[in-house]
Design a protein around this motif. Structure first.
Motif: not given
Length: 119
Positions: A99, A103-104, A106-107, A112, A115, A119
């Protein structure tokens, strides 16, 4: 600094992410994707960001399993994912630790989908 430049140039011109063979989602995520993301954060060089996004896109189909548990293996060229040859399912310990990297991504991209998939 010369070693970093040499490594950066290899990533830019020699890193082939369109490799026609299976890779392990967990190992590739934590080592290659994580390494590219770390190199980007340390250097701010966009080649690492671009390669990380390319790799994340190639790994995303591993998250499309019917069970919701990502497939353990994926072909980076065909983007076809499947479970391990030695067992019917992926190991939960491996697939629940990716994850952070997704997630990074996506950042970094503002998208998204990475992420959400992890998730």
């Amino acid at each position: 600094n010369d070693e970093f430049k040499e490594a950066r140039d290899w990533v830019a011109t020699g890193l082939n992410l369109n490799h026609n063979s299976d890779v392990n989602l967990f190992e590739t995520t934590i080592r290659v994707l994580g390494g590219l993301l770390s190199a980007h954060h340390m250097s701010k060089d966009d080649i690492f960001r671009e390669k990380a996004i390319d790799l994340a896109d190639r790994l995303l189909p591993a998250f499309s399993s019917p069970s919701g548990i990502p497939w353990s293996d994926i072909n980076l060229h065909t983007r076809v994912a499947h479970g391990p040859k030695w067992a019917p399912d992926s190991t939960v310990a491996e697939v629940t630790t990716v994850q952070l990297e997704f997630r990074e991504v996506s950042r970094l991209t503002g998208d998204l989908k990475y992420q959400t998939a992890a998730d």
